[in-house]
Design a protein around this motif. Structure first.
Motif, PDB file in Angstrom:
ATOM      1  N   LYS A 290      -3.165   6.921   6.275  1.00 24.46           N
ATOM      2  CA  LYS A 290      -3.655   8.040   5.459  1.00 24.46           C
ATOM      3  C   LYS A 290      -5.172   8.045   5.353  1.00 24.46           C
ATOM      4  O   LYS A 290      -5.791   7.005   5.175  1.00 24.46           O
TER       5      LYS A 290
ATOM      6  N   GLU B  69      -6.603   9.558   2.875  1.00 23.30           N
ATOM      7  CA  GLU B  69      -6.741   9.551   1.401  1.00 23.30           C
ATOM      8  C   GLU B  69      -7.687  10.649   0.912  1.00 23.30           C
ATOM      9  O   GLU B  69      -7.345  11.423   0.041  1.00 23.30           O
TER      10      GLU B  69
ATOM     11  N   PRO C 118       0.748  12.966  -5.461  1.00 23.10           N
ATOM     12  CA  PRO C 118      -0.133  12.992  -6.638  1.00 23.10           C
ATOM     13  C   PRO C 118      -0.687  11.610  -6.979  1.00 23.10           C
ATOM     14  O   PRO C 118       0.012  10.605  -6.830  1.00 23.10           O
TER      15      PRO C 118
ATOM     16  N   ILE D   6      -1.492   8.680  -9.362  1.00 21.43           N
ATOM     17  CA  ILE D   6      -0.903   8.151 -10.599  1.00 21.43           C
ATOM     18  C   ILE D   6      -1.730   6.937 -11.009  1.00 21.43           C
ATOM     19  O   ILE D   6      -1.816   5.963 -10.241  1.00 21.43           O
TER      20      ILE D   6
ATOM     21  N   TYR E 188      -7.689   2.798  -6.445  1.00 18.25           N
ATOM     22  CA  TYR E 188      -6.546   3.496  -7.053  1.00 18.25           C
ATOM     23  C   TYR E 188      -5.254   2.692  -6.969  1.00 18.25           C
ATOM     24  O   TYR E 188      -4.264   3.067  -7.585  1.00 18.25           O
TER      25      TYR E 188
ATOM     26  N   ILE F 188       2.421  -0.042  -6.157  1.00 18.75           N
ATOM     27  CA  ILE F 188       1.190   0.685  -5.811  1.00 18.75           C
ATOM     28  C   ILE F 188       0.733   1.513  -7.007  1.00 18.75           C
ATOM     29  O   ILE F 188      -0.442   1.592  -7.318  1.00 18.75           O
TER      30      ILE F 188
HETATM   31  N1  5AD Z   1      -1.283   7.027  -6.893  1.00 18.67           N
HETATM   32  C1  5AD Z   1      -0.720   7.693  -5.864  1.00 18.67           C
HETATM   33  N2  5AD Z   1      -0.693   7.254  -4.600  1.00 18.67           N
HETATM   34  C2  5AD Z   1      -1.267   6.061  -4.352  1.00 18.67           C
HETATM   35  N3  5AD Z   1      -1.398   5.358  -3.215  1.00 18.67           N
HETATM   36  C3  5AD Z   1      -2.050   4.222  -3.502  1.00 18.67           C
HETATM   37  N4  5AD Z   1      -2.357   4.162  -4.810  1.00 18.67           N
HETATM   38  C4  5AD Z   1      -1.878   5.308  -5.363  1.00 18.67           C
HETATM   39  C5  5AD Z   1      -1.870   5.834  -6.688  1.00 18.67           C
HETATM   40  N5  5AD Z   1      -2.415   5.168  -7.707  1.00 18.67           N
HETATM   41  C6  5AD Z   1      -0.892   5.799  -1.915  1.00 18.67           C
HETATM   42  C7  5AD Z   1      -1.981   5.891  -0.871  1.00 18.67           C
HETATM   43  C8  5AD Z   1      -1.670   4.792   0.095  1.00 18.67           C
HETATM   44  C9  5AD Z   1      -0.213   4.534  -0.124  1.00 18.67           C
HETATM   45  C10 5AD Z   1       0.145   3.114   0.125  1.00 18.67           C
HETATM   46  O1  5AD Z   1       0.046   4.859  -1.471  1.00 18.67           O
HETATM   47  O2  5AD Z   1      -1.911   7.138  -0.218  1.00 18.67           O
HETATM   48  O3  5AD Z   1      -1.917   5.158   1.421  1.00 18.67           O
END
Ligand code: 5AD
Ligand code: SF4
Length: 337
Positions: free
Chosen positions: A143, A145, A213, A215, A52, A289
């Motif tokens: 986290k 996740e 959320p 994304i 993600y 991210i």
């Molecule tokens: N959308 C939302 N949150 C994200 N994270 C990483 N990728 C995404 C995404 N696409 C969050 C995760 C991670 C933090 C660095 O960012 O929870 O722990």
């Protein structure tokens, strides 16, 4: 509350009454004050490959950066100046920084700025976590996740729920104020999985809990558009507040990436923390991210001042307090170290 009760709350249409109840609980513990944590994102190198995340190692299109210790200290000082009571040092899982370098930063930031220090650096061994704690780190964010084993294994290659959870518990046993959280609306996440995630997170006695959320990021395997998870994230935030009354719960930056008033809506749903990026302007756009994170063209000062104005307009007060949690038995950080 069982997972089934939580599932019923998630299915209820219209979160309004739940948000109001959650906000009442947050008011009781924290009033209208909002703790400000300044996040220094000092490296976007990461050895992991989470499906993600835009920082995943397979994303070769991303320009990578690393800040030197002096740059990290300057960003931390700016966080303090702008009104943060906590500095969060965050990065991808980057093994290039020697643990002593991180430890020195923790010590210097705590000694010179009178702030709490949170680390959010990913998976390390017990020895390393213990060392940083001895250097004065107050908190650690790691986290989960998702707690769903199949989904976790699929989206976080090479990682397991058991391993991650063991590290969260390790951090707790070392005396960190410990935070964890989940991503709401990950592809493949059902309401039943989400309810179980909320349930398990709430059983850990965490000082900090986050639910932001999902994304989609265009340079990841999960690029396909999804229905925005903003409402669901708000509902999850509210349920987390009801289950964890004294925990520090952020209105996540990802909420703001989806809606201009995302973070104040998070506060209205029971959150009590904001975590603005204070990463230097020259590199902050590279900490991508997800799209919309650290939007280019806004300098740090403007972004933080703009955020504070929106908080005040919504009836909240940014607080430059170290902001330890109010959960029963919380130690109040390591102020004596
Ligand atoms: N959308 C939302 N949150 C994200 N994270 C990483 N990728 C995404 C995404 N696409 C969050 C995760 C991670 C933090 C660095 O960012 O929870 O722990
Ligand atoms: Fe690395 Fe964290 Fe992104 Fe996973 S979520 S790829 S560990 S920065």
């Amino acid at each position: 509350m069982t997972s089934r009760d939580i599932l019923e709350m998630l299915a209820a249409t219209g979160g309004g009454p739940v948000y109001a109840e959650a906000r009442t609980v947050a008011d009781r513990f924290f009033g209208r004050g909002v703790y400000v944590r300044g996040v220094v994102e000092f490296s976007n190198h990461c050895r992991k490959n989470c499906h993600y995340c835009g920082l995943r190692v397979a994303n070769t299109g991303l320009e990578r950066f690393r800040l030197e210790p002096e740059g990290i200290l300057a960003a931390a000082a700016l966080a303090r100046e702008l009104g943060a009571g906590t500095v969060v040092l965050q990065s991808g899982e980057d093994l290039r920084y020697d643990r002593r370098v991180i430890g020195d930063l923790v010590r210097r930031i705590r000694d010179t700025l009178d702030v709490a220090v949170t680390l959010s650096l990913g998976d390390f061994d017990r020895d390393t976590y213990a060392y940083w704690r001895d250097c004065g780190a107050d908190r650690y964010l790691l986290k989960m996740e998702t707690f769903d084993e199949a989904l976790h294994a699929r989206l976080r290659p090479g990682c397991t729920v058991a391993d991650r959870l063991a590290r969260v518990e390790m951090l707790q046993s070392l005396g960190y104020e410990t935070g964890s959280g989940i991503i709401v609306g990950l592809p493949g996440m059902t309401d039943a999985i989400l309810a179980e995630d909320i349930h398990r997170l709430s059983q850990l006695g965490l000082e900090m809990i986050a639910a932001g959320p999902f994304i989609p990021h265009p340079s990841t395997p999960l690029a396909a558009p999804v229905d925005h998870a903003i409402e669901k994230s708000l509902l999850v935030t509210a349920v987390l507040r009801l289950l964890n009354p004294g925990a520090n719960i952020p209105a996540t930056s990802a909420l703001d990436a989806l809606a201009a008033d995302g973070r104040t809506r998070g506060l209205d749903a029971g959150a009590n923390v904001v975590m603005p990026s204070v990463t230097p302007d020259a590199v902050r756009g590279g900490y991508s991210i997800y799209p919309g994170k650290n939007a280019a063209g806004r300098d740090v000062r403007d972004a933080v001042h703009g955020l504070f104005e929106r908080l005040r307009n919504a009836g909240y007060t940014p607080v430059a307090d170290k902001g330890f949690s109010r959960i029963a038995g919380a130690c109040g950080g390591n102020a004596d170290v």
